[in-house]
Design a protein around this motif. Structure first.
Motif, short mmCIF file in Angstrom:
data_model
loop_
_atom_site.label_atom_id
_atom_site.label_comp_id
_atom_site.label_asym_id
_atom_site.label_seq_id
_atom_site.Cartn_x
_atom_site.Cartn_y
_atom_site.Cartn_z
N SER A 112 0.72 -1.00 -0.14
CA SER A 112 0.06 0.03 -0.01
C SER A 112 0.96 1.40 -0.03
O SER A 112 0.48 2.11 -0.85
CB SER A 112 -1.12 0.00 1.31
OG SER A 112 -1.59 1.03 1.27
N GLY A 116 0.22 3.19 -3.21
CA GLY A 116 -0.59 4.47 -3.08
C GLY A 116 -0.02 5.79 -2.47
O GLY A 116 -0.48 6.77 -2.27
N VAL A 118 1.81 8.01 0.64
CA VAL A 118 1.46 8.33 2.00
C VAL A 118 0.25 9.26 2.20
O VAL A 118 -0.08 10.12 1.43
CB VAL A 118 2.61 9.29 2.63
CG1 VAL A 118 2.49 9.64 4.17
CG2 VAL A 118 3.94 8.39 2.44
N ASP A 119 -0.62 8.58 2.96
CA ASP A 119 -1.87 9.38 3.54
C ASP A 119 -1.40 10.50 4.58
O ASP A 119 -0.93 10.13 5.83
CB ASP A 119 -2.81 8.39 4.14
CG ASP A 119 -4.28 9.17 4.50
OD1 ASP A 119 -4.16 10.55 4.28
OD2 ASP A 119 -5.25 8.48 5.04
N ASP A 120 -1.68 11.73 4.29
CA ASP A 120 -1.12 13.09 5.25
C ASP A 120 -2.00 12.75 6.52
O ASP A 120 -1.20 13.06 7.49
CB ASP A 120 -1.39 14.38 4.53
CG ASP A 120 -0.50 14.58 3.26
OD1 ASP A 120 0.54 13.74 3.09
OD2 ASP A 120 -0.97 15.43 2.60
N ASP A 121 -3.16 12.49 6.47
CA ASP A 121 -3.99 12.41 7.94
C ASP A 121 -3.21 11.07 8.66
O ASP A 121 -3.14 11.39 9.91
CB ASP A 121 -5.21 12.20 7.53
CG ASP A 121 -6.12 13.30 6.77
OD1 ASP A 121 -5.56 14.34 7.11
OD2 ASP A 121 -7.00 13.06 6.20
N LYS A 122 -2.98 10.18 8.13
CA LYS A 122 -2.52 9.00 8.82
C LYS A 122 -1.09 9.28 9.30
O LYS A 122 -0.64 9.18 10.24
CB LYS A 122 -2.43 7.87 7.90
CG LYS A 122 -1.63 6.58 8.82
CD LYS A 122 -1.73 5.31 7.92
CE LYS A 122 -1.01 4.26 8.55
NZ LYS A 122 -0.85 2.82 7.52
N THR A 138 5.84 15.11 2.91
CA THR A 138 6.03 13.80 3.40
C THR A 138 7.08 13.05 2.53
O THR A 138 7.20 13.34 1.08
CB THR A 138 4.98 12.58 3.49
OG1 THR A 138 4.27 12.84 2.04
CG2 THR A 138 3.91 13.24 4.21
#
Length: 236
Positions: A112, A116, A118-122, A138
């Motif tokens: 992932s 996909g 990096v998810d900023d929120d995560k 990031t």
């Protein structure tokens, strides 16, 4: 004079082959566990943030934080190594299936991240940023994720090897059987086999109460000695 070479146990070669086959999944599990553990100590994501008050903040998220299950999964693979020595048959198949599940669970977060991003929120949540802070940038490190992918694939191969070993363990040689069962088998073989017995089989036959040198002593009618060639009874 040269010393005569002792008789070799015919079961020794297959036993060595089984020992080599048993070492394969253990080695694969050890490599997979090492890959997961090493990746859990490496930086997966670097987060740049700014809260509007102070200067910019840099946070590094290691594998144990970004993919929290990495370390427990590595320990599970180590436990599977011990289980591979302790269980046989269907229980070993269960261990193989569990190892396959561990491999899939390890591969998913790594794949992932690589696919996909990096998810900023995560990233902000795992970096424990204050509510007013914003993630400004990031950076993803591919090496630890690739290392997990390699370890996961290695664990999958180990799972297949364990399942195959479970099928082969059903035919374990008498070398690994209980002493009583081995003696019983040796006694039966001494009484029926026409082939020369090895030194180990001779001793096992003696322990079972069979005389391996007197296999042909009983006649076909179950009486001691050969069957008489001529009849001695009276004819009607």
């Amino acid at each position: 004079m040269t010393e005569q070479e002792p008789d070799r146990d015919p079961a020794a070669a297959p036993a060595r082959g089984r020992a080599s086959a048993a070492a394969v999944p253990v080695l694969l599990l050890a490599v997979a566990a090492l890959c997961l553990w090493a990746s859990s100590r490496m930086t997966w994501v670097r987060v740049e943030s700014f809260d509007g008050l102070g200067g910019a903040r840099t946070s590094e998220l290691i594998g144990g934080t970004w993919a929290a299950a990495t370390t427990p999964l590595a320990l599970t693979l180590v436990a599977a190594i011990a289980a591979s020595f302790a269980v046989r048959g269907w229980a070993l198949r269960v261990v193989g299936l569990l190892v396959a599940l561990v491999a899939v669970a390890a591969i998913l977060p790594a794949a992932s991240l690589l696919i996909g991003g990096v998810d900023d929120d995560k990233a902000g949540r795992l970096a424990e940023l204050p509510d007013r802070a914003e993630v400004t940038a990031t950076e993803t490190f591919a090496l630890p994720a690739v290392l997990v992918l390699f370890g996961g694939v290695t664990a999958l191969v180990a799972a297949v090897a364990l399942i195959r070993k479970a099928g082969a363990s059903a035919g374990l040689s008498s070398k690994y059987a209980a002493p009583a069962a081995r003696r019983e088998e040796a006694g039966n073989r001494a009484a029926t086999s026409k082939e020369p017995l090895s030194e180990r089989m001779l001793w096992d036959a003696l322990d079972a109460g069979e005389d391996p040198t007197d296999a042909d002593a009983s006649g076909p009618n179950g009486q001691d000695g050969p069957e008489p060639t001529g009849g001695t009874g009276t004819r009607r």
